[in-house]
Write a protein that holds these residues in place. Structure first.
Motif, PDB file in Angstrom:
ATOM      1  N   ALA A  15       0.830  -1.208   0.000  1.00 56.60           N
ATOM      2  CA  ALA A  15       0.000   0.000   0.000  1.00 56.60           C
ATOM      3  C   ALA A  15       0.865   1.259   0.000  1.00 56.60           C
ATOM      4  CB  ALA A  15      -0.938  -0.006   1.205  1.00 56.60           C
ATOM      5  N   THR A  16       1.956   1.232   0.738  1.00 53.64           N
ATOM      6  CA  THR A  16       2.879   2.371   0.773  1.00 53.64           C
ATOM      7  C   THR A  16       3.482   2.610  -0.606  1.00 53.64           C
ATOM      8  OG1 THR A  16       3.390   1.959   3.098  1.00 53.64           O
ATOM      9  CG2 THR A  16       4.967   3.284   1.855  1.00 53.64           C
ATOM     10  N   LEU A  17       3.865   1.538  -1.275  1.00 54.33           N
ATOM     11  CA  LEU A  17       4.416   1.668  -2.624  1.00 54.33           C
ATOM     12  C   LEU A  17       3.356   2.168  -3.598  1.00 54.33           C
ATOM     13  CD1 LEU A  17       6.639  -1.519  -2.791  1.00 54.33           C
ATOM     14  CD2 LEU A  17       7.425   0.849  -2.879  1.00 54.33           C
ATOM     15  N   GLU A  18       2.126   1.701  -3.453  1.00 49.72           N
ATOM     16  CA  GLU A  18       1.032   2.169  -4.310  1.00 49.72           C
ATOM     17  C   GLU A  18       0.857   3.677  -4.155  1.00 49.72           C
ATOM     18  OE1 GLU A  18      -1.854   2.285  -7.072  1.00 49.72           O
ATOM     19  OE2 GLU A  18      -0.708   0.502  -6.582  1.00 49.72           O
ATOM     20  N   HIS A  19       0.927   4.144  -2.920  1.00 52.76           N
ATOM     21  CA  HIS A  19       0.810   5.581  -2.653  1.00 52.76           C
ATOM     22  C   HIS A  19       1.979   6.344  -3.291  1.00 52.76           C
ATOM     23  CE1 HIS A  19      -0.198   9.286  -0.612  1.00 52.76           C
ATOM     24  NE2 HIS A  19       1.034   9.356  -0.160  1.00 52.76           N
ATOM     25  N   ALA A  20       3.183   5.805  -3.163  1.00 53.64           N
ATOM     26  CA  ALA A  20       4.361   6.461  -3.744  1.00 53.64           C
ATOM     27  C   ALA A  20       4.255   6.513  -5.269  1.00 53.64           C
ATOM     28  CB  ALA A  20       5.633   5.728  -3.319  1.00 53.64           C
ATOM     29  N   ILE A  21       3.746   5.443  -5.875  1.00 58.30           N
ATOM     30  CA  ILE A  21       3.560   5.416  -7.329  1.00 58.30           C
ATOM     31  C   ILE A  21       2.545   6.473  -7.742  1.00 58.30           C
ATOM     32  CG2 ILE A  21       2.626   4.037  -9.245  1.00 58.30           C
ATOM     33  CD1 ILE A  21       3.911   1.570  -7.791  1.00 58.30           C
ATOM     34  N   HIS A  22       1.448   6.541  -7.012  1.00 57.76           N
ATOM     35  CA  HIS A  22       0.422   7.543  -7.331  1.00 57.76           C
ATOM     36  C   HIS A  22       0.991   8.958  -7.203  1.00 57.76           C
ATOM     37  CE1 HIS A  22      -3.438   9.522  -7.635  1.00 57.76           C
ATOM     38  NE2 HIS A  22      -3.153  10.174  -6.516  1.00 57.76           N
ATOM     39  N   LYS A  23       1.737   9.189  -6.137  1.00 55.77           N
ATOM     40  CA  LYS A  23       2.328  10.504  -5.901  1.00 55.77           C
ATOM     41  C   LYS A  23       3.288  10.878  -7.039  1.00 55.77           C
ATOM     42  CE  LYS A  23       4.621  13.026  -2.200  1.00 55.77           C
ATOM     43  NZ  LYS A  23       5.195  12.936  -0.857  1.00 55.77           N
ATOM     44  N   GLU A  24       4.092   9.912  -7.476  1.00 59.00           N
ATOM     45  CA  GLU A  24       5.061  10.178  -8.547  1.00 59.00           C
ATOM     46  C   GLU A  24       4.354  10.425  -9.879  1.00 59.00           C
ATOM     47  OE1 GLU A  24       8.539  11.112 -10.165  1.00 59.00           O
ATOM     48  OE2 GLU A  24       8.366  10.596  -8.052  1.00 59.00           O
ATOM     49  N   THR A  25       3.307   9.661 -10.178  1.00 58.45           N
ATOM     50  CA  THR A  25       2.625   9.808 -11.468  1.00 58.45           C
ATOM     51  C   THR A  25       1.830  11.101 -11.566  1.00 58.45           C
ATOM     52  OG1 THR A  25       0.731   8.494 -10.706  1.00 58.45           O
ATOM     53  CG2 THR A  25       2.444   7.333 -11.943  1.00 58.45           C
ATOM     54  N   THR A  26       1.482  11.679 -10.434  1.00 63.39           N
ATOM     55  CA  THR A  26       0.711  12.926 -10.475  1.00 63.39           C
ATOM     56  C   THR A  26       1.589  14.165 -10.466  1.00 63.39           C
ATOM     57  OG1 THR A  26       0.402  12.866  -8.070  1.00 63.39           O
ATOM     58  CG2 THR A  26      -1.344  11.903  -9.432  1.00 63.39           C
TER      59      THR A  26
END
Length: 58
Positions: A15-26
């Protein structure tokens, strides 16, 4: 650490990685190398979760 606890810890990392991916893609200019690395780590964790969740056959 029990298997259930280990799986829960892996789910939290996932879940932490999913959040980091979302943050980076935005971001205005996402770092593609960072995204690739995050996605690989997320996939490795997902594989571990699946492997630990499978019933063992004897």
């Amino acid at each position: 650490m029990s298997t259930v606890d280990h799986i829960e810890a892996l789910k939290n990392k996932h879940a932490t990685l999913e959040h980091a991916i979302h943050k980076e893609t935005t971001r205005p200019h996402p770092d593609e190398d960072a995204l690739c690395s995050l996605k690989k780590r997320k996939l490795m964790i997902k594989d571990q979760i699946v492997r630990l969740s499978e019933p063992t056959s004897h």
